[in-house]
Write an enzyme that holds these catalytic residues in place. Structure first.
Site, PDB file in Angstrom:
ATOM      1  N   ASP A  69       0.758  -1.137   0.102  1.00 21.49           N
ATOM      2  CA  ASP A  69      -0.152   0.004  -0.054  1.00 21.49           C
ATOM      3  C   ASP A  69       0.872   1.399   0.188  1.00 21.49           C
ATOM      4  O   ASP A  69       0.435   2.312  -0.575  1.00 21.49           O
ATOM      5  CB  ASP A  69      -0.900  -0.037   1.122  1.00 21.49           C
ATOM      6  CG  ASP A  69      -1.871  -1.054   1.305  1.00 21.49           C
ATOM      7  OD1 ASP A  69      -2.123  -1.535   0.082  1.00 21.49           O
ATOM      8  OD2 ASP A  69      -2.647  -1.118   2.336  1.00 21.49           O
TER       9      ASP A  69
HETATM   10  P1  NAP Z   1       0.523  -3.912   3.061  1.00 24.28           P
HETATM   11  O1  NAP Z   1      -0.012  -2.781   2.232  1.00 24.28           O
HETATM   12  O2  NAP Z   1      -0.136  -4.441   3.951  1.00 24.28           O
HETATM   13  O3  NAP Z   1       1.319  -5.128   2.220  1.00 24.28           O
HETATM   14  C1  NAP Z   1       2.104  -6.110   2.849  1.00 24.28           C
HETATM   15  C2  NAP Z   1       2.487  -7.128   1.636  1.00 24.28           C
HETATM   16  O4  NAP Z   1       3.503  -8.083   2.122  1.00 24.28           O
HETATM   17  C3  NAP Z   1       1.197  -8.032   1.214  1.00 24.28           C
HETATM   18  O5  NAP Z   1       0.910  -7.389  -0.009  1.00 24.28           O
HETATM   19  C4  NAP Z   1       1.677  -9.241   1.265  1.00 24.28           C
HETATM   20  O6  NAP Z   1       1.880  -9.773  -0.188  1.00 24.28           O
HETATM   21  C5  NAP Z   1       3.233  -9.346   1.654  1.00 24.28           C
HETATM   22  N1  NAP Z   1       3.617 -10.547   2.583  1.00 24.28           N
HETATM   23  C6  NAP Z   1       2.836 -10.805   3.731  1.00 24.28           C
HETATM   24  N2  NAP Z   1       3.594 -11.777   4.243  1.00 24.28           N
HETATM   25  C7  NAP Z   1       4.923 -11.934   3.409  1.00 24.28           C
HETATM   26  C8  NAP Z   1       5.922 -12.757   3.790  1.00 24.28           C
HETATM   27  N3  NAP Z   1       6.020 -13.582   4.735  1.00 24.28           N
HETATM   28  N4  NAP Z   1       6.990 -12.403   2.904  1.00 24.28           N
HETATM   29  C9  NAP Z   1       6.937 -11.425   1.981  1.00 24.28           C
HETATM   30  N5  NAP Z   1       5.812 -10.876   1.671  1.00 24.28           N
HETATM   31  C10 NAP Z   1       4.698 -10.853   2.438  1.00 24.28           C
HETATM   32  O7  NAP Z   1       1.814  -3.371   3.879  1.00 24.28           O
HETATM   33  P2  NAP Z   1       2.591  -1.849   3.992  1.00 24.28           P
HETATM   34  O8  NAP Z   1       2.899  -1.764   2.532  1.00 24.28           O
HETATM   35  O9  NAP Z   1       3.442  -2.080   5.070  1.00 24.28           O
HETATM   36  O10 NAP Z   1       1.391  -1.044   4.273  1.00 24.28           O
HETATM   37  C11 NAP Z   1       0.529  -0.811   5.626  1.00 24.28           C
HETATM   38  C12 NAP Z   1      -0.732  -0.829   5.522  1.00 24.28           C
HETATM   39  O11 NAP Z   1      -1.316  -1.107   6.911  1.00 24.28           O
HETATM   40  C13 NAP Z   1      -1.285   0.350   5.222  1.00 24.28           C
HETATM   41  O12 NAP Z   1      -2.721   0.445   4.397  1.00 24.28           O
HETATM   42  C14 NAP Z   1      -1.710   1.067   6.526  1.00 24.28           C
HETATM   43  O13 NAP Z   1      -2.867   2.002   6.225  1.00 24.28           O
HETATM   44  C15 NAP Z   1      -2.125  -0.121   7.340  1.00 24.28           C
HETATM   45  N6  NAP Z   1      -2.120  -0.286   8.612  1.00 24.28           N
HETATM   46  C16 NAP Z   1      -0.842   0.342   9.242  1.00 24.28           C
HETATM   47  C17 NAP Z   1      -0.903   0.746  10.915  1.00 24.28           C
HETATM   48  C18 NAP Z   1       0.200   1.429  11.025  1.00 24.28           C
HETATM   49  O14 NAP Z   1       0.151   2.073  12.107  1.00 24.28           O
HETATM   50  N7  NAP Z   1       1.624   1.331  10.633  1.00 24.28           N
HETATM   51  C19 NAP Z   1      -1.778  -0.016  11.628  1.00 24.28           C
HETATM   52  C20 NAP Z   1      -2.952  -0.708  10.908  1.00 24.28           C
HETATM   53  C21 NAP Z   1      -2.935  -0.714   9.654  1.00 24.28           C
HETATM   54  P3  NAP Z   1       1.742 -11.413  -0.405  1.00 24.28           P
HETATM   55  O15 NAP Z   1       0.299 -11.787   0.207  1.00 24.28           O
HETATM   56  O16 NAP Z   1       1.602 -11.629  -1.731  1.00 24.28           O
HETATM   57  O17 NAP Z   1       2.830 -12.114   0.140  1.00 24.28           O
END
Ligand code: NAP
Length: 465
Positions: A395
Site C-alpha cells: 500500500d
Molecule cells: P501492506 O500494504 O499490508 O502489504 C504487505 C504485503 O506484504 C502484502 O501485499 C503481502 O503480499 C506481503 N507479505 C505478507 N507476508 C509476507 C511474507 N512472509 N513475505 C513476503 N511478503 C509478505 O503493507 P505496507 O505497505 O507496510 O502498508 C501498511 C498498511 O497497513 C497500510 O494500508 C496502513 O494504512 C495499514 N495499517 C498501518 C498501521 C500502522 O500504524 N503502521 C496500522 C494498521 C494498518 P503477499 O500476500 O502477496 O505476500
C-alpha cells in the site's frame, strides 16, 4: 502520609512520565524512557497505597491479588506477543483502561463516603459530572477498542461497514447521552448511571465499526487518547493527582499522535474521529485482482542487479515484519555496502501495522539510524536511485493513492518507488495489502517481482552475493 507529601510524590511521578514520553520519542533513548515510566508508575502506586492504605487484611489481600494477577498476566503477554500483533494488543489493553474507568466510577457512585465526595448525604454536583463524563468516555473506549482489536486481529473484516443512517443515529445517541448525563447530575439516579453506560457501550461500537483499514492506526491512537481522558475524569472524582496527570498526558499525546498520523495519510482528523464520515469513498474502493502478466525474477537476478547498482533504496513493509527478515536484510545490505553500493532505508509513516513498526525492527537488527530516512526526507531520491528494493510493502508504494479518487488509500502520501530505474518487489504472490487494492507498479516495465517469503528470498540473495 500528609496530603502535601503525597501531592509532591504524585508530581514527581508526573515528571517521570513526561521524561518517559520524551525518551520514547527516539529508538536510542526508548529503553531509558520505559524505565522512567516504570519508576513513575511504581512511585504513584506506592504513594496511593501508603496515603490511602486498604482498610483491613481482606482489602490488602484484594489489592495484592489484583496486582499479582494484572502484573503477572501483563508480563506473560508482553513476553509472548509477536511484534506483528502489537497493535491489536494495544487495542485490547485500551479496552481494559476504559472498563477500569467504568468500574471506578461505579464503585465511587455506590460508596461515595469512601472518597469524601458527600455533602448533606448527597454527592457533589461536580463529582457527578466528572463521574458521568468519565464513565461515558470509558464505556465508549471499551467497546470501541474491542471492535478495533477484532478488526486488527482479523476476527472481523477490516473493511469499513457502512450502517444505514449512521450519522443520524450517532447524533441522536450523542444528544441522548448528553440528556442522560444532565438527568444523572440532577437526580443521582443509579438506573440513569447504568443507562449512560449502556448507551456509551453502543455508541463506542457504532463509532468504530464504519472505520476501515487504512484509518485503523489513527483509531488505535485515538482510543488511546479517549482512555486517557476517561482516566483523568475519574482522577478528578477520586481526587487523585497522579491519575489526573497520567490521564491528561495519555489523552493529549494520543490526540497529537492521531493528528500527526492523519496528516501523514492526508485524512481529515474530524472525519476519522467521527467514525467513517467521508469514509464512503473508502467503501467504494477495493479494486479487483487482475491476472495481467508480470515480470518475474530470481534471487540470482536481484543479486546481480543490486551488485551493479550505485544507489539502492530499501522500502520495508508489513511482509518484512511477518517474515522476520530484518536480520537477513541487514546482512544483505552489509555485503552491498562492501561492494561500494550506497544503501538507504525509506520508512513510510504507516508501513507495517503500528506507528514506528519498521523503525523498531530495523533497530533490532542494528541498522544504523543515519541510514534510515522518513518519507519526506527520501522521496526526492527515488529518481536518482538505481534500485528500489521493496520488501513486503505494498500500500505504501501504491500510486493509486495519488491518481484514483475511488481508492480507499486516495490522498495518502506514498513512497515514489516507481521512479527508480528498477523496482524489485519481494512478496509471496499477487496478494493485495492491508487496504485490499491492486498495485499498478507490479505491472510496470521497470518492475521485477521476486516471489517468496521475504526472509527466504533475502537469504538466497545473500548467498548469490
Ligand atoms: P501492506 O500494504 O499490508 O502489504 C504487505 C504485503 O506484504 C502484502 O501485499 C503481502 O503480499 C506481503 N507479505 C505478507 N507476508 C509476507 C511474507 N512472509 N513475505 C513476503 N511478503 C509478505 O503493507 P505496507 O505497505 O507496510 O502498508 C501498511 C498498511 O497497513 C497500510 O494500508 C496502513 O494504512 C495499514 N495499517 C498501518 C498501521 C500502522 O500504524 N503502521 C496500522 C494498521 C494498518 P503477499 O500476500 O502477496 O505476500
Amino acid at each position: 502520609m500528609s496530603q502535601n507529601v503525597s501531592s509532591l510524590l504524585y508530581i514527581v511521578s508526573g515528571v517521570l512520565f513526561i521524561m518517559a514520553l520524551r525518551g520514547l520519542s527516539h529508538p536510542t533513548t526508548s529503553r531509558q524512557g520505559n524505565l522512567y515510566g516504570m519508576v513513575g508508575m511504581g512511585l504513584a502506586m506506592l504513594t496511593t497505597l501508603v496515603g490511602h492504605p486498604p482498610a483491613g487484611l481482606g482489602a490488602w489481600m484484594l489489592v495484592l491479588l489484583g496486582l499479582a494477577i494484572g502484573g503477572g498476566a501483563g508480563a506473560v503477554i508482553a513476553k509472548r506477543v509477536p511484534m506483528t500483533a502489537m497493535p491489536q494488543l494495544v487495542a485490547a489493553f485500551h479496552s481494559l483502561v476504559g472498563l477500569a474507568a467504568v468500574m471506578g466510577a461505579a464503585a465511587t457512585l455506590y460508596a461515595p463516603q469512601a472518597v469524601g465526595i458527600l455533602e448533606n448525604g448527597h454527592i457533589h454536583k461536580e463529582s457527578l459530572f466528572e463521574m458521568a463524563l468519565g464513565v461515558a468516555i470509558g464505556a465508549i473506549t471499551f467497546t470501541g477498542s474491542v471492535i478495533a482489536f477484532a478488526k486488527l486481529d482479523g476476527r472481523m473484516s477490516g473493511k469499513p461497514i457502512m450502517l444505514p443512517q449512521r450519522h443520524a443515529i450517532n447524533i441522536a445517541m450523542g444528544i441522548a447521552l448528553v440528556a442522560l448525563i444532565a438527568i444523572f447530575i440532577g437526580t443521582e439516579s443509579k438506573a440513569i448511571f447504568w443507562l449512560i453506560v449502556l448507551l456509551s457501550f453502543a455508541l463506542g461500537g457504532l463509532l468504530i465499526i464504519p472505520i476501515g483499514g487504512a484509518d485503523m492506526p489513527v483509531v488505535v491512537s485515538m482510543l488511546n487518547s479517549y482512555s486517557g481522558w476517561a482516566a483523568a475524569g475519574i482522577g478528578f472524582t477520586l481526587g487523585n493527582l497522579a491519575l489526573i496527570i497520567t490521564g491528561a498526558l495519555v489523552g493529549s499525546s494520543g490526540a497529537i499522535l492521531s493528528y500527526i498520523m492523519c496528516k501523514a495519510m492526508n485524512r481529515s482528523f474530524i472525519s476519522v474521529i467521527l467514525g467513517g464520515f467521508g469514509g464512503d469513498t473508502a467503501a467504494a474502493g477495493g479494486g479487483q485482482v487482475e491476472t495481467r502478466p508480470v515480470k518475474q525474477g530470481s534471487a540470482d537476478d536481484a543479486a546481480y542487479i543490486m551488485k551493479n547498482a550505485e544507489r539502492v533504496i530499501i522500502v520495508p513493509g508489513y511482509g518484512m515484519a511477518v517474515a522476520q527478515a530484518q536480520h537477513s536484510l541487514r546482512e544483505m545490505v552489509d555485503l552491498l555496502k562492501k561492494d561500494g553500493v550506497e544503501v538507504k532505508y525509506a520508512i513510510h509513516p504507516v508501513a507495517g501495522r503500528m506507528p514506528g513498526h519498521m523503525n523498531v525492527l530495523l533497530a533490532e537488527a542494528n541498522v544504523p539510524y543515519d541510514e534510515v530516512h522518513e518519507l519526506e526526507d527520501i522521496n526526492g531520491d527515488f529518481p536518482q536511485a538505481d534500485v528500489a528494493f521493496v520488501i513486503g510493502a505494498n500500500d505504501v508504494t501504491n500510486p493509486a493513492a495519488k491518481t484514483d479518487k475511488t481508492s480507499p488509500i486516495y490522498g495518502m502520501p506514498i513512497l515514489d518507488v516507481e521512479k527508480a530505474k528498477t523496482v524489485l518487489f519481494i512478496k509471496r504472490g499477487m496478494g493485495s495489502g492491508y487496504a485490499g487494492v491492486e498495485n499498478e507498479v507490479f505491472f510496470r516495465d521497470n518492475t521485477m517481482m521476486l516471489f517468496g517469503d521475504a526472509k527466504k528470498v533475502v537469504d538466497s540473495i545473500v548467498k548469490n552475493l
